[in-house]
Design a protein around this motif. Structure first.
Motif, PDB file in Angstrom:
ATOM      1  N   ARG A  57       1.193  -1.035   0.194  1.00 42.55           N
ATOM      2  CA  ARG A  57      -0.138  -0.629   0.039  1.00 42.55           C
ATOM      3  C   ARG A  57       0.875   1.524   0.344  1.00 42.55           C
ATOM      4  N   GLN A  58       1.489   0.983   0.590  1.00 39.02           N
ATOM      5  CA  GLN A  58       3.096   2.457   0.901  1.00 39.02           C
ATOM      6  C   GLN A  58       3.675   2.049  -0.408  1.00 39.02           C
ATOM      7  N   GLU A  61       1.023   3.883  -2.808  1.00 40.86           N
ATOM      8  CA  GLU A  61       1.253   5.790  -2.573  1.00 40.86           C
ATOM      9  C   GLU A  61       2.201   6.105  -3.521  1.00 40.86           C
ATOM     10  N   ARG A  64       1.648   7.316  -6.060  1.00 39.78           N
ATOM     11  CA  ARG A  64       0.406   8.096  -6.649  1.00 39.78           C
ATOM     12  C   ARG A  64       1.456   9.727  -6.642  1.00 39.78           C
ATOM     13  N   GLN A  65       1.985   9.714  -4.993  1.00 37.56           N
ATOM     14  CA  GLN A  65       2.525  10.904  -5.069  1.00 37.56           C
ATOM     15  C   GLN A  65       3.370  11.433  -5.526  1.00 37.56           C
TER      16      GLN A  65
END
Lengths: 472, 95
Positions: A57-58, A61, A64-65
């Motif tokens: 998940r990280q 993330e 995405r960032q």
């Protein structure tokens, strides 16, 4: 006591029962312990799986960032470009302030000047010299000074203005100011540059490249280039196309060329032997044409030295009627190997005159130099020996006041002392010059020179020169 | 198995990043190589081209921007091919 006895009977186990009970207890403990171990192992695996899921998940993330940040950077880049474009279109702050009637601050003015001039686009360079001359025949013994600032302004990689002013002290106490050249250089492509304005005559190598005192290895000039008695004008007004082309068969091999058009030559008078004067406003409707070609045929990796040879020509009508031709041609060369250098030039000119006789002048010089770097220890390794032989042969019709005649020609020439016309007319001047230079830096030199003038059929003369010259 | 997939994904991401960076890195490298080649050529040409007329002046005498001005002047005066002028300029600017 019966109660105690009954109780004692009922509460007490036999030893075999106790043994079975202990066995059961041990088994139960083992089972319990096993269950505990099993329970402990099972949560660890789950936790690892959960951590992996968390990392996934990280990672998602972060990606995405990262994507968002990249988009933000792109947007910021576009914003910066827009701002730069707007700034370029906008008038400088100082101009805006002036237009708005506001007081212009120092910093705004400095900024505006920086934008206008650009960083180091203007360069003041040039040269200066201080000389001492002792001339036996003239019985003179004097100090002299020359200052020649050169202004260079580079607008961009293909446009430049350059100009030189030469200031010299004269015999009568005045200071002579002369515009040596003032020209615009426009680089058209890799192989050609357009030059327009007043330029040094691209003939031979001394005028364009060797005449500054910090470059010329002797304090005096070769006879053919002496002021007032030179065989060619030093500069011309007009336009040139010039450039260089790689020959392609080795590093350092190339050909250089110059073709030019100019107002043309002009003389002080119509008489034979008259010196050149500047033709600032053309005296006739004809233009003079010239060309120069030079070759550098030895590749550097042959380690055979540096060789250059060239040929030049300059031709045009010199009289007001535009009928009489001045023609000239010349050859020049240089060979340089290690500390030794040999260079020379030959020039022949013809000026058509009314009548059967023409004004014919030619001359040449050969100059050798040897830097003592390999022979002497420091600081004497900066010494350089120079020797030059020069002569001229001038033939033109006899003037009324001149008495010597030789088959319709009078062989006359002017001998000039260190660039200053002495006025003495001599037959066929010749000169031997010996010099010793000390190169304090590559552009700062101290020179000592001895000249022996041996004109044909005339008394000899001796001169001594001492000069300090600096290129800046 | 999940860990293995994660490693594969990470490797793929790294590879993709490198592939995106390669063109600009290659461009920078070419430019740097050209500059180094010009510098080396200029170091060979400078003594002969400059020294055949006057004593060759070292690059430290002037700033890089001043050499831009001087070399444009000398390109015209000495009829230098563009490649020669550019190589000598590169050499003098780097001193």
């Amino acid at each position: 006591m019966p109660g105690r006895a009954a109780g004692s009977r009922g509460g007490m186990m036999s030893s075999s029962q106790a043994s079975r009970a202990r066995s059961v207890l041990v088994v139960l403990l083992i089972v319990a312990a096993s269950g505990s171990v099993a329970r402990a192992e099972s949560p660890n695996t789950d936790q690892l799986l959960r951590e992996i899921d968390d990392l996934k998940r990280q990672n998602t993330e972060f990606q995405r960032q990262s994507s968002e940040n990249r988009q933000k950077i792109d947007r910021l880049g576009e914003t910066v470009r827009d701002l730069q474009a707007k700034q370029a279109e906008a008038p400088p702050a100082a101009e805006t302030a002036a237009r708005d009637g506001q007081e212009i601050s120092d910093s705004a003015m400095v900024g505006a000047m920086d934008r206008y001039l650009g960083p180091n686009r203007f360069l003041l360079t040039g040269w200066g010299s201080a000389r001492y001359n002792w001339n036996d025949a003239e019985n003179s013994n004097t100090f002299l000074a020359t200052f020649a600032p050169i202004f260079l302004y580079r607008l961009n990689d293909s446009l430049m203005f350059e100009g030189e002013i030469e200031l010299e002290l004269e015999d009568d106490g005045s200071t002579e100011v002369e515009l040596e050249y003032a020209q615009i250089d426009w680089v058209l492509n890799d192989y050609s540059t357009l030059v327009a304005g007043k330029y040094l005559l691209p003939f031979g190598e001394f005028i364009e490249r060797l005449h500054p005192a910090w470059i010329n290895k002797l304090a005096s000039s070769p006879l053919i280039y002496r002021e007032g008695g030179g065989i060619l004008p030093f500069s011309a007004l007009g336009a040139q196309v010039r450039g260089g082309i790689d020959l392609g068969y080795g590093l350092g091999t190339h050909a250089g060329y110059t073709v030019y058009v100019a107002n043309g030559p002009r003389y002080e008078s119509d008489e034979g032997g008259a010196p050149f004067v500047a033709n600032n406003v053309d005296i006739n409707r004809n233009k003079a044409f010239g060309a120069r070609l030079e070759m550098f045929p030895l590749p550097l990796d042959w380690e055979a030295g540096w060789l250059r040879f060239g040929g030049s020509t300059y031709n045009g009508k010199w009289d007001e009627a535009g009928e009489q031709w001045f023609t000239s041609w010349g050859l020049d060369g240089l060979y340089w190997y290690d500390d030794f250098e040999l260079r020379g030039e030959f020039i022949s000119t013809r000026r058509a005159l009314d009548g059967p006789q023409n004004d014919l002048r030619d001359g040449w010089y050969l100059q050798a130099s040897y830097q003592l770097a390999s022979l002497l220890p420091s600081p004497f390794d900066r010494l350089e020996l120079v020797a030059r032989y020069a002569e001229m042969d001038n033939r033109f019709p006899q003037h009324d006041e001149e008495e010597e005649e030789d088959d319709g020609h009078v062989e006359l020439a002017r001998v000039f002392s260190g660039g200053d016309e002495s006025g003495e007319l001599l037959n066929r001047p010749r000169e031997i010059s010996i010099g010793l230079d000390y190169w304090i830096t590559p552009s700062f030199v101290a020179k000592v020179e001895y000249d022996r003038d041996i004109p044909q059929g005339e008394p000899t003369n001796n001169q001594i020169w001492v000069e300090l010259a600096l290129g800046f | 198995m999940n860990a293995k997939r994660l490693r594969i994904a990470a490797m793929a991401g790294l590879l993709a990043t490198l592939m995106m960076a390669v063109p600009s890195l290659a461009q920078d490298e070419t430019s740097a190589k050209e500059k180094r080649a010009r510098f080396r050529q200029g170091a060979q040409l400078w003594p002969s081209y400059c020294g055949s007329c006057h004593k060759a002046r070292p690059g430290g005498e002037r700033s890089a921007a001043e050499w831009d001005v001087v070399m444009l002047h000398m390109r015209t005066r000495a009829n230098l091919p563009a490649s020669v002028a550019e190589a000598i300029r590169e050499y003098l600017r780097a001193q």
